[in-house]
Design a protein around this motif. Sequence first.
Motif, mmCIF file in Angstrom:
data_model
loop_
_atom_site.group_PDB
_atom_site.id
_atom_site.type_symbol
_atom_site.label_atom_id
_atom_site.label_comp_id
_atom_site.label_asym_id
_atom_site.label_seq_id
_atom_site.Cartn_x
_atom_site.Cartn_y
_atom_site.Cartn_z
ATOM 1 N N ASN A 94 0.795 -1.231 0.000
ATOM 2 C CA ASN A 94 0.000 0.000 0.000
ATOM 3 C C ASN A 94 0.826 1.278 0.000
ATOM 4 N N SER A 95 2.160 1.209 0.181
ATOM 5 C CA SER A 95 2.863 2.485 0.245
ATOM 6 C C SER A 95 4.116 2.576 -0.621
ATOM 7 N N ASN A 96 4.486 1.515 -1.301
ATOM 8 C CA ASN A 96 5.639 1.536 -2.206
ATOM 9 C C ASN A 96 6.996 1.737 -1.554
ATOM 10 N N HIS A 97 7.093 1.713 -0.207
ATOM 11 C CA HIS A 97 8.412 1.696 0.418
ATOM 12 C C HIS A 97 9.028 0.335 0.166
ATOM 13 N N LEU B 84 10.728 5.389 7.814
ATOM 14 C CA LEU B 84 9.675 6.323 7.410
ATOM 15 C C LEU B 84 8.375 5.605 7.087
ATOM 16 N N ALA B 85 8.487 4.364 6.676
ATOM 17 C CA ALA B 85 7.291 3.631 6.256
ATOM 18 C C ALA B 85 6.406 3.339 7.449
ATOM 19 N N THR B 86 5.126 3.547 7.288
ATOM 20 C CA THR B 86 4.195 3.166 8.361
ATOM 21 C C THR B 86 3.741 1.747 8.088
ATOM 22 N N ILE B 87 3.992 0.867 9.052
ATOM 23 C CA ILE B 87 3.619 -0.528 8.831
ATOM 24 C C ILE B 87 2.827 -1.039 10.026
ATOM 25 N N THR B 88 1.935 -1.941 9.757
ATOM 26 C CA THR B 88 1.198 -2.617 10.826
ATOM 27 C C THR B 88 1.210 -4.110 10.546
ATOM 28 N N LYS B 89 0.964 -4.865 11.594
ATOM 29 C CA LYS B 89 0.921 -6.312 11.471
ATOM 30 C C LYS B 89 -0.176 -6.697 10.488
ATOM 31 N N GLY B 90 0.125 -7.578 9.566
ATOM 32 C CA GLY B 90 -0.878 -8.026 8.616
ATOM 33 C C GLY B 90 -0.797 -7.339 7.268
ATOM 34 N N ASP B 91 0.069 -6.303 7.149
ATOM 35 C CA ASP B 91 0.253 -5.657 5.847
ATOM 36 C C ASP B 91 0.837 -6.648 4.841
ATOM 37 N N ASP C 90 4.498 -10.087 10.089
ATOM 38 C CA ASP C 90 4.162 -10.823 11.295
ATOM 39 C C ASP C 90 4.778 -10.181 12.537
ATOM 40 N N LYS C 91 6.061 -9.796 12.449
ATOM 41 C CA LYS C 91 6.752 -9.208 13.597
ATOM 42 C C LYS C 91 7.677 -8.130 13.070
ATOM 43 N N VAL C 92 7.823 -7.042 13.840
ATOM 44 C CA VAL C 92 8.681 -5.945 13.408
ATOM 45 C C VAL C 92 9.790 -5.738 14.435
ATOM 46 N N TYR C 93 11.034 -5.670 13.956
ATOM 47 C CA TYR C 93 12.149 -5.352 14.833
ATOM 48 C C TYR C 93 12.741 -4.031 14.369
ATOM 49 N N ILE C 94 13.153 -3.188 15.320
ATOM 50 C CA ILE C 94 13.775 -1.926 14.945
ATOM 51 C C ILE C 94 15.276 -2.053 15.166
ATOM 52 N N ASP C 95 16.011 -1.777 14.115
ATOM 53 C CA ASP C 95 17.465 -1.823 14.206
ATOM 54 C C ASP C 95 17.946 -0.494 14.776
ATOM 55 N N ARG C 96 18.609 -0.512 15.949
ATOM 56 C CA ARG C 96 18.986 0.750 16.601
ATOM 57 C C ARG C 96 20.146 1.436 15.881
ATOM 58 N N VAL C 97 20.984 0.676 15.213
ATOM 59 C CA VAL C 97 22.166 1.259 14.587
ATOM 60 C C VAL C 97 21.797 1.996 13.294
ATOM 61 N N TYR D 1 16.609 1.436 9.810
ATOM 62 C CA TYR D 1 15.809 0.491 9.038
ATOM 63 C C TYR D 1 15.012 -0.435 9.948
ATOM 64 N N TYR D 2 13.913 -0.904 9.425
ATOM 65 C CA TYR D 2 13.170 -1.959 10.085
ATOM 66 C C TYR D 2 13.677 -3.321 9.596
ATOM 67 N N THR D 3 13.576 -4.324 10.465
ATOM 68 C CA THR D 3 13.680 -5.707 10.009
ATOM 69 C C THR D 3 12.343 -6.359 10.334
ATOM 70 N N VAL D 4 11.738 -6.960 9.340
ATOM 71 C CA VAL D 4 10.373 -7.443 9.503
ATOM 72 C C VAL D 4 10.319 -8.940 9.208
ATOM 73 N N ASP D 5 9.660 -9.688 10.088
ATOM 74 C CA ASP D 5 9.371 -11.091 9.795
ATOM 75 C C ASP D 5 8.136 -11.164 8.914
#
Lengths: 168, 274
Positions: free
Chosen positions: B173-176, B198-205, B226-233, B236-240
């Motif tokens: 839905n957002s092209n990121h 910057l991307a807005t994401i929710t579970k189930g997207d 399914d799951k979202v992890y935020i990389d502190r360094v 970027y997001y890392t997403v399952d």
Amino acid sequence: MNSYLLISILRFTVLFLAQVWLFNNIEFWGFLNPFVYILYVLLYPVNANKSFLLISSFFMGLLMDMFFNTGGVHTTATLVLAYIRPTLFRFAYGVSYEYNTIKITDKFTSETFILVLLSVGIHHFILYNLEIFKIALLWDILWKSIANIVLTTTTVILILLFLKPTKR
Amino acid sequence: MQQVLNFLQKNSYKMLFFLLLAVAFRLTIQSHSLQQSVYVNSSNEVSGFVYEKTNNIKEYFALKKTNQALVVENQKLKELLFNKKDTLLKPDSFTFVGVKEYKVIAGKVIKNSFNKQQNYLTLKGGASQGVKTDMGVINQYGIVGKISKTSANYSTVTSILFTQEKTNAKLKNSNHFGSITWNGKNMGYVQLIELPRLATITKGDTIVTGGHSKIYPENIPIGTIDKVYIDRVTNYYTVDVRLFNDMSNLGNVYIIDNKSKTELQTLEQSLPNE
């Protein structure tokens, strides 16, 4: 003539086909397959040509790698097993190995069990280490190899029990 | 000289072992260091034949299920055809005529694999059907992998369950966009990395393939978040991503031939490197 050579080639073919057609499709818990083809190395006659065993084990492993797309993992594990086989026999059977009197299909003893467990253990440990090849997944390697060692050992022993000893 | 010969004779068994071991190690290390470098692979005629025969037997047990899946897919395609007649006829504003052309080849998985770090599938369908290296493979649920090696009638596929593989993907839905890769742990999930914060994401997207990929067409479904992890360094997001496909149960697949790939590649290669 060299009857052992003929029997070995026959055994090679039968085990290879059994592995590819039957035992590869077991997929116990989704990821476990008993690698019974190593019976080829175990059943090879004690006093027969050792170089032939090395070369044929190499090709057995290579065929497995070809069918599983695993690079050279099975080749390495089977080759190492074939090379250290005399040491394992000596460890398991002690002095009777020196007189070339044993035959692992003769009678199922605790020595046979130790031999099978050791061989399967070494083979699978090399196999999973090389296949996963990542220190971060050490627990994965250990868990997978132990689970598969149990499965393969059980299957190999069951097959050994079903094989009738050849009477002369 | 005599001593050398004696030495060779004495140690011939050991030397044979080490020679064979060196070959085996070389094959192993090659398969780990470079992508698509399994030299001894199952796309040849011998293993292809064996797997085809095995698969012929297996197929009988799944006839009903396969039929059902094809009916569902047909139904979806019919829906698409009836509901979107106008939009289908309109040219896509982002697609230039002749630039993106896809040809679809039917194939069949005759050997599946999903429990290794690098999973290769074997397909019925090879060079004589027009299958070439680096074509995308999909089925009705989503992406499956890409062609690695081909022979006359068979080919091997690097599955998306392949730890060294990266595929361009985006949010539906957002092209990121980010990259799909696999951490080698669970065959039901892949990881979407390098997705900007910057991307807005929710579970189930829904995650689909992105337009940057020369292998897959755009908007082929992959899975849901399914799951979202935020990389502190990094930012970027890392997403399952939970896959739509059940990778342990693959049958008929479609091989995508991107006609404009060579043109795109030569164009990109002519650019000066950054």
